[in-house]
Design a protein around this motif. Structure first.
Motif, mmCIF file in Angstrom:
data_model
loop_
_atom_site.group_PDB
_atom_site.id
_atom_site.type_symbol
_atom_site.label_atom_id
_atom_site.label_comp_id
_atom_site.label_asym_id
_atom_site.label_seq_id
_atom_site.Cartn_x
_atom_site.Cartn_y
_atom_site.Cartn_z
ATOM 1 N N VAL A 943 -43.191 -47.138 -79.983
ATOM 2 C CA VAL A 943 -42.716 -47.018 -78.598
ATOM 3 C C VAL A 943 -42.331 -48.412 -78.123
ATOM 4 O O VAL A 943 -43.143 -49.334 -78.147
ATOM 5 N N VAL A 944 -41.102 -48.548 -77.694
ATOM 6 C CA VAL A 944 -40.558 -49.865 -77.355
ATOM 7 C C VAL A 944 -40.276 -49.918 -75.864
ATOM 8 O O VAL A 944 -39.688 -48.994 -75.299
ATOM 9 N N ASP A 945 -40.723 -50.989 -75.243
ATOM 10 C CA ASP A 945 -40.405 -51.274 -73.844
ATOM 11 C C ASP A 945 -39.454 -52.454 -73.797
ATOM 12 O O ASP A 945 -39.599 -53.421 -74.554
ATOM 13 N N ILE A 946 -38.498 -52.372 -72.911
ATOM 14 C CA ILE A 946 -37.513 -53.445 -72.767
ATOM 15 C C ILE A 946 -37.552 -53.932 -71.335
ATOM 16 O O ILE A 946 -37.749 -53.144 -70.397
ATOM 17 N N ARG A 947 -37.377 -55.206 -71.167
ATOM 18 C CA ARG A 947 -37.396 -55.782 -69.827
ATOM 19 C C ARG A 947 -36.483 -57.001 -69.789
ATOM 20 O O ARG A 947 -36.119 -57.557 -70.834
ATOM 21 N N ILE A 948 -36.102 -57.354 -68.592
ATOM 22 C CA ILE A 948 -35.332 -58.569 -68.340
ATOM 23 C C ILE A 948 -36.072 -59.359 -67.277
ATOM 24 O O ILE A 948 -36.965 -58.825 -66.615
ATOM 25 N N PRO A 949 -35.764 -60.642 -67.112
ATOM 26 C CA PRO A 949 -36.446 -61.416 -66.062
ATOM 27 C C PRO A 949 -36.301 -60.771 -64.697
ATOM 28 O O PRO A 949 -35.274 -60.155 -64.376
ATOM 29 N N GLU A 950 -37.348 -60.905 -63.873
ATOM 30 C CA GLU A 950 -37.382 -60.228 -62.582
ATOM 31 C C GLU A 950 -36.525 -60.909 -61.532
ATOM 32 O O GLU A 950 -36.102 -60.276 -60.582
ATOM 33 N N ASN A 951 -36.273 -62.180 -61.673
ATOM 34 C CA ASN A 951 -35.581 -62.936 -60.618
ATOM 35 C C ASN A 951 -34.075 -62.927 -60.818
ATOM 36 O O ASN A 951 -33.394 -63.905 -60.539
ATOM 37 N N MET A 952 -33.540 -61.809 -61.279
ATOM 38 C CA MET A 952 -32.101 -61.706 -61.505
ATOM 39 C C MET A 952 -31.571 -60.462 -60.806
ATOM 40 O O MET A 952 -32.292 -59.467 -60.664
ATOM 41 N N THR A 983 -32.060 -62.642 -70.737
ATOM 42 C CA THR A 983 -32.866 -62.468 -71.942
ATOM 43 C C THR A 983 -33.460 -61.061 -71.947
ATOM 44 O O THR A 983 -34.213 -60.691 -71.047
ATOM 45 N N PHE A 984 -33.089 -60.274 -72.967
ATOM 46 C CA PHE A 984 -33.675 -58.960 -73.170
ATOM 47 C C PHE A 984 -34.904 -59.135 -74.059
ATOM 48 O O PHE A 984 -34.802 -59.672 -75.166
ATOM 49 N N THR A 985 -36.034 -58.702 -73.581
ATOM 50 C CA THR A 985 -37.274 -58.789 -74.341
ATOM 51 C C THR A 985 -37.760 -57.379 -74.642
ATOM 52 O O THR A 985 -37.930 -56.565 -73.732
ATOM 53 N N VAL A 986 -37.917 -57.076 -75.923
ATOM 54 C CA VAL A 986 -38.419 -55.767 -76.343
ATOM 55 C C VAL A 986 -39.815 -55.961 -76.913
ATOM 56 O O VAL A 986 -40.061 -56.891 -77.681
ATOM 57 N N THR A 987 -40.724 -55.105 -76.524
ATOM 58 C CA THR A 987 -42.119 -55.186 -76.950
ATOM 59 C C THR A 987 -42.596 -53.788 -77.293
ATOM 60 O O THR A 987 -42.367 -52.847 -76.518
ATOM 61 N N ASP A 988 -43.216 -53.642 -78.469
ATOM 62 C CA ASP A 988 -43.778 -52.330 -78.781
ATOM 63 C C ASP A 988 -45.182 -52.239 -78.198
ATOM 64 O O ASP A 988 -45.698 -53.190 -77.614
ATOM 65 N N ARG A 989 -45.782 -51.084 -78.351
ATOM 66 C CA ARG A 989 -47.100 -50.840 -77.761
ATOM 67 C C ARG A 989 -48.192 -50.854 -78.814
ATOM 68 O O ARG A 989 -49.249 -50.265 -78.631
ATOM 69 N N GLY A 990 -47.915 -51.507 -79.934
ATOM 70 C CA GLY A 990 -48.920 -51.614 -80.968
ATOM 71 C C GLY A 990 -50.019 -52.582 -80.584
ATOM 72 O O GLY A 990 -50.011 -53.203 -79.521
ATOM 73 N N SER A 991 -50.993 -52.717 -81.496
ATOM 74 C CA SER A 991 -52.109 -53.631 -81.251
ATOM 75 C C SER A 991 -52.303 -54.460 -82.512
ATOM 76 O O SER A 991 -52.737 -53.945 -83.541
ATOM 77 N N PRO A 992 -51.990 -55.773 -82.486
ATOM 78 C CA PRO A 992 -51.385 -56.479 -81.338
ATOM 79 C C PRO A 992 -49.910 -56.125 -81.201
ATOM 80 O O PRO A 992 -49.255 -55.798 -82.189
ATOM 81 N N PRO A 993 -49.372 -56.197 -79.994
ATOM 82 C CA PRO A 993 -47.963 -55.844 -79.810
ATOM 83 C C PRO A 993 -47.046 -56.890 -80.430
ATOM 84 O O PRO A 993 -47.344 -58.071 -80.446
ATOM 85 N N LEU A 994 -45.909 -56.421 -80.931
ATOM 86 C CA LEU A 994 -44.875 -57.292 -81.474
ATOM 87 C C LEU A 994 -43.674 -57.261 -80.538
ATOM 88 O O LEU A 994 -43.443 -56.269 -79.851
ATOM 89 N N SER A 995 -42.933 -58.331 -80.526
ATOM 90 C CA SER A 995 -41.818 -58.417 -79.595
ATOM 91 C C SER A 995 -40.679 -59.197 -80.221
ATOM 92 O O SER A 995 -40.843 -59.884 -81.220
ATOM 93 N N ASP A 996 -39.542 -59.066 -79.596
ATOM 94 C CA ASP A 996 -38.345 -59.803 -79.979
ATOM 95 C C ASP A 996 -37.500 -59.965 -78.726
ATOM 96 O O ASP A 996 -37.710 -59.273 -77.716
#
Length: 1376
Positions: A943-952, A983-996
């Motif tokens: 399961v992947v979550d994607i986010r961008i900086p909040e101040n944009m 910057t698009f940051t993708v993070t999975d919900r694993g333990s520990p989570p991995l991101s790119d």
């Protein structure tokens, strides 16, 4: 008779003595040694002829008791070869020099053997050796000695240690032997010279190798050892000094390193002769040769040499013309020395042509037509590059300047010009600047402007307009009138000064703009004589009646001719109204008896021009009692006298408000007084009560069971616990049952008889039986024998696993060799029938067998290949366990390996589309980019979550599964942020989570969305009058945050005429930088200020503009001399006056009045005497110029008095004027100046109605205050105490007979307090004050005391005290 037993290894002689006279012979026996105990040596009875019964059984001797007889027996113990030879030292070490000569002998230790005779040592043997042999020598006592003899020369380098085995052999049967290890260490001698691996070494090195770099490590070996093998390296005399300066040789390691600079251009190879010498007593040496070939390195930059160049050429130079000749070279060789030449600017109109005769020379020639207007100068950069790796390059720049030719005609910025000229312009005023541009230079760009002649109504254009030949400024030669000439169309030609000259023309459209130069003319009402109109109106005219109508006309255009009407003067503003658009005058109310009969109305008709022009008409209205016909139809309005002013309205509102408050106060007071509290004799039942019917509970707690009570309660008894899990419903009771502590259990068992069964080794492998034999005697005797029955195994049991199906979970990426499972198969058989071999069945796939390994011996299943959850999630295998019996039996089990996902895959992000750059006015919710996310893992790991900086100003919106759109969430503004790094940051919900993450840059394009901004909203510029024409006044610079053409500003003066003078004739502003100039000299006495607007307009599409107000204040200079206007002077500057001699002290004699045309400060005039006949007779007020007498005249005073008065202004420097007054005194009275006093004008606006309203307002206010005071007094009176207490809203009633140390708590849901009654030596403590009117009966009694409470019983003494205390507390609370 039983035979006697002889101890082993014992030699004994038995002597038998008897009574016989003759001695018997000796009997000999011999036995070998080491016989076992109990071994039979001989049968003495048989050998001696004796009966067995006569021998006594003894050990070590044989005696015949009766008769006594002695026999001599000799027992010989024979040696056997039971001992092997052995050496005292089983390891012998010898050090022998390799220079020892053959035949040398070395003593060796001998062996020993405890045996004797032939069983002792017989000979020695030596293991096979080419260098050694042995010699055996026999001593006098028969001992054999052995020597080691060298038979062949030794060589340590071939064999440093010799391992020999010396064997000692005895002569027994069987033959025995013993061995000793002989280690011969060969000692070294310096007999080997050092030897290099090769006689010559060839090394390739690149030039410029760093100092300290290792070239080669020479390896010379010496087969000797110790100091004989220690080698020292050095250069021989055959190595040149230059070579030794470039290379160094380490004497210990033989490492050759770089010492100096290696330059291929200096030397291409180096030769070194190296010597290796050992450190022996007589050193030996070896030599080798090292040849270093230097490889060329691309370390020399190529060079460009410019042979010739034409730096200046005409722009019409033909294609193919040679501009420059250049040569190239490189010192390197091979590919490093191969060079090529190119032009850096590929778009330049030049090419390089390689010379056929000289390959290293190039010609720079023109390849395309040149145009100076496109580019006036070319900086041609020539780049030379070699073919080395890495390639080196150099560059040289040739500047080529182009000479201009007249090949461009003038160009106007517009194809046509529209010029708006306000009528009544001054002749010679500047209309516009029609400037053309010629991109040529010098005389080819010098332009001359002409008006192309065209006649309109027999009038040439050159008679109406003039254009400056130098700068194209267009002037008007006459004053235009919009009412006569509305527009002109003609052409302007611009011609350059080239040879031949080129020209172009443009159309000019001049529009004459209307000006407000016509004053409105009033045509109604008609005026026969003068400007006063007399009208009559009945006094009974109704409200809204038309009195008169003013009509005016204006000869200007539409905007300027728009007329509005307003009163300039009116006798009574409340009586008449004037419609500002149609000029109708109507009554606003009816006439009253106080209104004067004559009404004077002055109406002004004003047009819409700037400045506005106006005309006035005065209407005198006289009211009459008879009806007079009005101008228009009359409307019926009810008769009323309009005497109600604003003051009346405020008084009425105030009176109404106070009256309303008075009524409300009286009503509230009545309601409060009418309320009476109802008394109740019996207290109402409590809403919530707690009733306990228990007879006796020690340490019990009474708890409310109300539905609003949300706690958990625990009731305990001393011998058990009662737990109430939830609150009991209202009115319910608890019933607790006691359970027995434990229950006993009784178990019985029985036995069943066994039966005979077939043999089964797995159940019992050995049967131990006892066989008993019974005789028939009396008593019967028995004998027993033990029978052991061993059951032999047959392969009748197959291997069996603990489980039929194993399920194992293993995490992916487990290391190879990790243990997965060890299945346990058992076989109850024995021997080979129980030996199990594990293997896969045919049902196990190859993939599974490649991934997991089964140990055939232990059955362990281990990881063999890579486990990847993303490839296979489940592995099924079938394992067979087969024994080694005949025939073989087997068992199988199934193993399922479930691979658990591991968060080992980073989430990925892919940008499917991206739009950049975008305009800053892009709409909100527009899609900028589409991205997709993925993760090869599963579950939460995938399961992947994607986010961008909040101040944009962007947000992510999911469009479909794992697809997201980047949309605009807020309006963008390039002026705030020019570009965004998203910057698009993708993070999975694993333990520990991995991101790119992935970053993209969004660039914003500018749009013209910002108007130019001036730093000030209003400019005030102070200009000193008498300024020089063309003086710089100020710089009005605006700022536009946009880019490029959107920020290029042009400044204009927004036209406005003052006294038929355009602002552009007075002021000029630079269109480029906003500098404001004065075009004329200003005079403060004529023009005190100017107000106009400056507009700043950008060059965007569409253009945006803003304007600013400019207030020019002409600052006054003291340039006007005061002028004396009083006293009046008919001739010259002398004024003659007459004054009575009887004039009193302080009388006004004369008054000097001077005026000054300057401003207030400069025109402030002060007066003083310049000359005076008698300074004690007259005084002069310095501010108003009044001359008064300081005393009465005396007979001594001359009749003629001469006064010279100077009037001086306040300027810097001050200017002045003088007047001479000649006073002659006479006896007759002369009329003097008299002072006038002003009487203030009073107007009675306080009518009788106002008086009545004020009286009424005061009366009602007084009544309101009285009512409020009475209410306060009534509320402050003390209420009478009531004997009966009010009923308790909440009560707690306990029906228990006995409560020890109990606490009674209110159970009402609305009761927030808690009361605690304690007994402390007869004291009652109430923790909180009791509410007003409450009654509480609190008992604190010992455990054995009972309490019975009834409604009619009186409380005890303690209770009475508490009740009284609580009642007193209640009364205290009421007072409070």
């Amino acid at each position: 008779m039983q035979k006697g037993r002889i101890s082993p290894a014992f030699l004994a002689v038995f002597v038998l003595s008897g009574i016989w006279p003759a001695a018997l012979g000796v009997t000999r026996y011999s036995i070998p040694e080491e016989l076992e105990r109990g071994w039979v040596v001989a049968n003495i009875a048989a050998d001696l002829g004796l009966e067995a019964g006569g021998l006594a059984q003894r050990e070590l001797d044989v005696i015949i008791e009766s008769p006594l007889r002695i026999f001599n027996i000799e027992l010989e113990i024979k040696d056997i070869n039971d001992n092997a030879p052995h050496f005292r030292r089983d390891r012998v070490e010898l050090d022998v020099s390799e220079s020892a000569t053959p035949g040398e002998r070395f003593s060796l230790p001998n062996a020993v053997d405890p045996d004797v005779d032939v069983n002792t040592i017989k000979t020695y043997k030596l293991s096979v050796s080419e260098q050694f042999t042995i010699e055996i020598q026999t001593g006098s006592d028969g001992t054999k000695y052995v020597d080691l003899v060298l038979t062949k020369a030794l060589d340590r380098e071939q064999r440093a240690v010799h391992h020999l085995v010396l064997t000692a052999v005895d002569g027994g049967v069987p033959m025995r032997s013993g061995t000793a290890n002989i280690i011969v260490r060969v000692q070294d001698t310096n007999d080997n010279a050092p030897h290099f691996d090769k006689p010559m070494y060839t090394i390739n090195m690149t030039e410029n190798t760093p100092i300290g770099t290792r070239v080669i490590k020479l390896n010379a070996t010496d087969l000797d050892e110790g100091v004989n093998a220690d080698i020292i390296y050095s250069f021989t005399l055959y190595t040149s000094e230059k070579t030794q300066d470039v290379f160094s040789l380490n004497p210990s390691t033989g490492e050759v390193t770089v010492r100096g600079t290696i330059d291929y251009e200096d030397m291409k190879f180096y030769e070194m002769h190296v010597e290796a010498k050992d450190k022996g007593l007589h050193p030996l040496q070896g030599q080798c040769r090292v040849v270093v070939h230097v490889t060329d390195m691309n370390d020399n930059h190529p060079v460009i040499t410019i042979q010739s160049v034409k730096s200046t050429v005409s722009e019409n130079t033909p294609v193919g013309t040679v501009i420059a000749l250049v040569g190239i070279s490189d010192k390197d060789t091979g590919d490093n020395g191969k060079v090529s030449l190119a032009i850096h600017q590929l778009h330049y109109p030049f090419i390089l042509n390689k010379s056929s005769e000289r390959p290293d020379h190039y010609e720079l020639i023109v390849s395309e037509p040149l145009d100076r207007e496109r580019l006036a100068e070319y900086d041609v950069t020539l780049i030379v590059t070699d073919s080395g790796s890495p390639a080196l390059s150099d560059n040289e720049t040739i500047s080529v300047n182009l000479l201009d030719i007249n090949d461009n005609e003038p160009q106007f910025s517009q194809s046509s010009y529209t010029i708006r000229v306000t009528e009544n312009n001054a002749p010679g005023s500047l209309l516009s600047s029609l400037t053309a541009v010629d991109p040529d230079l010098h005389e080819n760009q010098y332009l001359v402007y002409f008006i192309i002649e065209r006649e309109i109504a027999n009038t040439s254009m050159s008679m109406l307009f003039s254009i400056s030949p130098e700068n194209g400024q267009l002037y008007a030669l006459k004053t235009f009138d919009h009412e006569i000439e509305k527009e002109f169309i003609f052409h302007i030609e611009a011609r350059d000064s080239g040879v031949p000259p080129l020209s172009s023309n443009v159309t000019v459209h001049v529009i004459i703009v209307d000006q407000n130069d016509n004053t409105p003319v009033i045509v109604s009402p008609w005026r026969a004589h003068g400007s006063v109109v007399e009208e009559k109106i009945p006094r009974s005219t109704d409200k809204g009646s038309l009195v008169s109508k003013v009509i005016a006309i204006d000869g200007d255009s539409v905007l300027n001719s728009r007329i509005t009407y307003q009163f300039l003067q009116v006798t009574d503003a409340t009586l008449f109204s004037l419609d500002q658009y149609n000029g109708e005058i109507r009554t606003m109310r009816m006439f009253s008896y106080r209104d004067p009969r004559l009404q004077r109305l002055v109406v002004v008709a004003k047009d819409n021009g700037e400045p506005a022009l106006s005309a006035t008409v005065t209407i005198k209205l006289s009211t009459v009692e008879t009806a007079v016909k009005a101008y228009s139809d009359m409307t019926e309005v009810p008769l009323e006298y309009d005497i109600f002013s604003d003051l009346n309205l405020y008084l009425v509102i105030g009176l109404g408000s106070v009256s309303f408050l008075l009524l409300i106060t009286i009503f509230v007071t009545i309601v409060l007084k009418c309320q009476k509290p109802k008394s109740s004799k019996a207290a109402p039942p409590c809403r919530n009560s707690v009733v306990s019917e228990r007879n006796s509970f020690a340490d019990s707690t009474l708890v409310s069971n109300d539905a609003y009570w949300y706690s958990m309660f625990l009731a305990e008894t001393r011998k058990g616990k009662l737990v109430v899990r939830q609150p009991a419903p209202k009115g319910s009771r608890y019933i607790v049952s006691s359970l027995p502590r434990s229950t006993g259990l009784t178990e019985t068992s029985g036995s069943a008889p066994s039966t005979l069964q077939a043999l089964d080794r797995e159940q019992q492998a050995v049967h131990n039986l006892i066989l008993t034999a019974v005789d028939g005697g009396t008593p019967s005797r028995t004998g027993t024998a033990s029978i052991t029955v061993r059951v032999l195994d047959t392969n009748d049991n197959a291997s069996q696993f603990d489980k039929e199906h194993y399920t194992i979970q293993i995490i992916e990426n487990s290391p190879i060799g990790s243990l997965v499972l060890k299945p346990n198969a058992t076989d109850f058989d024995d021997g080979s029938n129980a030996e199990i071999e594990y293997m896969y069945s045919l049902y196990t796939s190859e993939m599974t067998q490649n991934t997991f390994n089964v140990n055939p011996r232990t059955g362990e299943i281990t990881v063999k290949g890579v486990l990847n959850y993303e490839d296979f999630k489940l592995y099924d295998m079938e394992v067979i366990a087969t024994d080694k019996g005949v025939p073989a039996l087997s068992g199988q089990c199934k193993v399922t390996v479930v691979v658990e996902d591991m968060n080992d895959n980073h989430p990925g992000i892919s940008i499917k589309s991206f739009q950049s750059p975008v305009k800053e006015n892009i709409e909100v919710d527009s899609v900028i980019a589409v991205v997709s996310v993925s993760d090869k893992d599963s579950g939460d790991n995938g399961v992947v979550d994607i986010r961008i900086p909040e101040n944009m100003p962007f947000k992510l919106r999911e469009s479909s599964d794992n697809y997201f759109e980047l949309v605009v969430s807020e309006p963008l503004d390039r002026e705030k942020v020019q570009e965004y790094d998203i910057t698009f940051t993708v993070t999975d919900r694993g333990s520990p989570p991995l991101s790119d993450d992935e970053t993209m840059t969004l660039e914003l394009l500018d749009v013209n969305d910002n108007v130019p901004q001036f730093p000030q909203s209003f400019y005030t510029i102070r200009v000193m009058e008498n300024n020089a024409p063309g003086a710089l006044l100020d710089s009005l610079t605006a700022y536009d945050p946009d880019l490029h053409e959107n920020q290029y500003l042009v400044y204009f003066i927004i036209e406005r005429e003052i006294a038929n003078t355009s602002m552009s004739m007075l002021f000029s502003i630079s269109p480029e930088n906003g500098k404001l100039y004065a075009l004329k000299t200003f005079d403060h006495e004529i023009e005190k200020e100017f107000i106009f607007h400056i507009e700043a307009r950008d060059s965007g599409v569409p253009p945006l503009s803003s304007n600013v107000t400019v207030h020019i204040i002409i600052v006054d200079q003291n340039d006007n001399t005061p002028v004396i206007v009083s006293p009046w002077r008919a001739h010259g500057s002398v004024v003659e006056e007459k004054i009575p001699r009887s004039t009193d002290k302080g009388s006004l004699v004369s008054k000097v009045i001077a005026i000054d045309g300057d401003s207030v400060l400069n025109s402030r005039i002060t007066y003083r005497f310049l000359q005076v006949t008698d300074a004690t007779l007259f005084s002069l007020d310095q501010y108003n110029g009044e001359i008064r007498t300081m005393r009465m005249f005396s007979y001594r005073d001359p009749r003629l008095q001469r006064l010279v008065v100077v009037a001086k202004d306040n300027g810097e420097p001050a200017l002045s004027a003088t007047v001479t007054i000649k006073l002659s005194t006479v006896e007759t009275a002369v009329k003097a100046y008299s002072d006038m006093t002003e009487v203030p004008l009073e107007y009675d606006i306080f009518s009788d109605l106002n008086l009545y309203l004020v009286i009424g307002l005061g009366s009602v206010s007084f009544l309101l205050l009285i009512t409020i005071l009475v209410t306060i007094v009534l509320k402050c009176q003390k209420p009478k105490s009531s004997k009966a207490a009010p009923p308790c809203r909440n009560s707690v009633v306990s029906e228990r007979n006995s409560f020890a140390d109990s606490t009674l708590v209110s159970n009402d849901a609305y009761w927030s307090g808690m009361f605690l009654a304690e007994t402390r030596k007869g004291k009652l403590v109430v923790r909180q004050p009791a509410p007003k009117g409450s009654r509480y009966i609190v008992s604190s009694l010992p455990r054995s005391t009972g309490l019975t409470e009834t409604s009619g019983s009186a409380p005890s003494t303690l209770q009475v005290t508490v009740t009284a205390a609580l009642a007193q507390s209640g009364r205290h609370e009421l007072h409070k």
